[in-house]
Design a protein around this motif. Sequence first.
Motif: not given
Length: 72
Positions: A62-72
Amino acid sequence: MNAIALHMTKTSQTHDNSLNASVTAMGALCEPGHTAVPLKPSATMLASGARAGGVSVEVAWKIYQAMIHHAD
């Protein structure tokens, strides 16, 4: 313009657009601190992240997904 020339023109334009998109993407990766990562991490990546964070593999995912989807 005959059918062959029309097809060649359209094909060339498609390849040009693909090339331009690739060059743009590669330019973004050349910035300091940027790297390419998979959209779906391997099991080893998730296990390592879970150990490092002291969380379950599910939470690491879940953390990985959040980071990928919210990368600038």
